[in-house]
Design an enzyme around this catalytic site. Sequence first.
Site, PDB file in Angstrom:
ATOM      1  N   LEU A 191      15.395  16.758 -59.568  1.00  0.00           N
ATOM      2  CA  LEU A 191      15.306  16.733 -58.564  1.00  0.00           C
ATOM      3  C   LEU A 191      14.667  16.412 -57.268  1.00  0.00           C
ATOM      4  O   LEU A 191      13.755  15.591 -58.150  1.00  0.00           O
ATOM      5  CB  LEU A 191      14.657  18.288 -58.115  1.00  0.00           C
ATOM      6  CG  LEU A 191      14.069  19.453 -56.928  1.00  0.00           C
ATOM      7  CD1 LEU A 191      15.921  19.737 -56.474  1.00  0.00           C
ATOM      8  CD2 LEU A 191      13.650  20.146 -56.994  1.00  0.00           C
ATOM      9  N   ASP A 192      15.165  15.558 -56.780  1.00  0.00           N
ATOM     10  CA  ASP A 192      15.550  14.038 -55.983  1.00  0.00           C
ATOM     11  C   ASP A 192      13.520  14.688 -55.527  1.00  0.00           C
ATOM     12  O   ASP A 192      12.743  15.395 -54.633  1.00  0.00           O
ATOM     13  CB  ASP A 192      15.931  14.443 -54.847  1.00  0.00           C
ATOM     14  CG  ASP A 192      17.521  14.667 -55.499  1.00  0.00           C
ATOM     15  OD1 ASP A 192      17.254  14.086 -56.388  1.00  0.00           O
ATOM     16  OD2 ASP A 192      18.533  14.347 -53.960  1.00  0.00           O
ATOM     17  N   PHE A 193      12.603  13.243 -55.373  1.00  0.00           N
ATOM     18  CA  PHE A 193      11.638  12.924 -54.764  1.00  0.00           C
ATOM     19  C   PHE A 193      11.409  13.443 -52.913  1.00  0.00           C
ATOM     20  O   PHE A 193      10.899  13.701 -52.720  1.00  0.00           O
ATOM     21  CB  PHE A 193      11.690  10.955 -53.933  1.00  0.00           C
ATOM     22  CG  PHE A 193      10.453  10.154 -54.155  1.00  0.00           C
ATOM     23  CD1 PHE A 193       9.270  10.533 -54.516  1.00  0.00           C
ATOM     24  CD2 PHE A 193      10.395  10.073 -52.642  1.00  0.00           C
ATOM     25  CE1 PHE A 193       8.119   9.836 -54.063  1.00  0.00           C
ATOM     26  CE2 PHE A 193       9.015  10.458 -51.567  1.00  0.00           C
ATOM     27  CZ  PHE A 193       8.017  10.204 -52.569  1.00  0.00           C
TER      28      PHE A 193
END
Length: 237
Positions: free
Chosen positions: A105-107
């Site tokens: 899950l993206d930053f």
Amino acid sequence: MSLNRLQKIISESGLLSRRKADLLIKQGRVTLNGRRAILGEKADPDTDHILVDGRDLPKKLDHKVFLLNKPYGVISSCQDNHGRKTILSLIPSHLRFGMYPVGRLDFDSRGAILLTNNGDLTLRLTHPKYSHTKTYLVWVSGQPSKSILDNWRKGILLDGKMTMPAQIEVLDKVNHKTLLKVILKEGRNRQIRKIANLIGHPVQDLQRTSISNINLNGLQEGKWRELKTEEWISIIN
């Protein structure tokens, strides 16, 4: 008596992947009760004696699955060379051994992510052929037209390849932004953000609310809980 295929028993011990176990059986490096094992045969790990390269299998892993509500600004990995906070750091240190994130899950995204030591579960949720759904709440800039959203639903050319059909529902429109519910059956790198940029409605906020049948259900951001076996076993079966 509980009979399972040898390669499944070996992979569940945590020693090797199922594919690697297949190869070792074919190479004659696995024995069952003192004789060379045959690919496809079954055994009971509690009563049969299985050796891989002359060594006993490790004791079967106690499979654990943690659901975490990842906050913005946390890395979806076990460690980071730049000293940024990782999702593993949100779990008590005595529970971290052998645990790995299922996908990413993206930053700059938040929401549901799983940590587990179960290789089968990881495979089922990350390999495209199993097509498990992931649900997102996405605020985008502006108000995408019906035709734009219909194109997204049908599939969009992204990085030279068409995306799989997606379910898109408009939940709210506030000032100059729109809240979308997006359900995907694939998980390419930054897929929703890239598509939103392509259609001219960049993402302002992105939260994943569920992975297959596993939902946040009020779990607070930055918090985690261990899932009961009955909550995730259907994904494997």
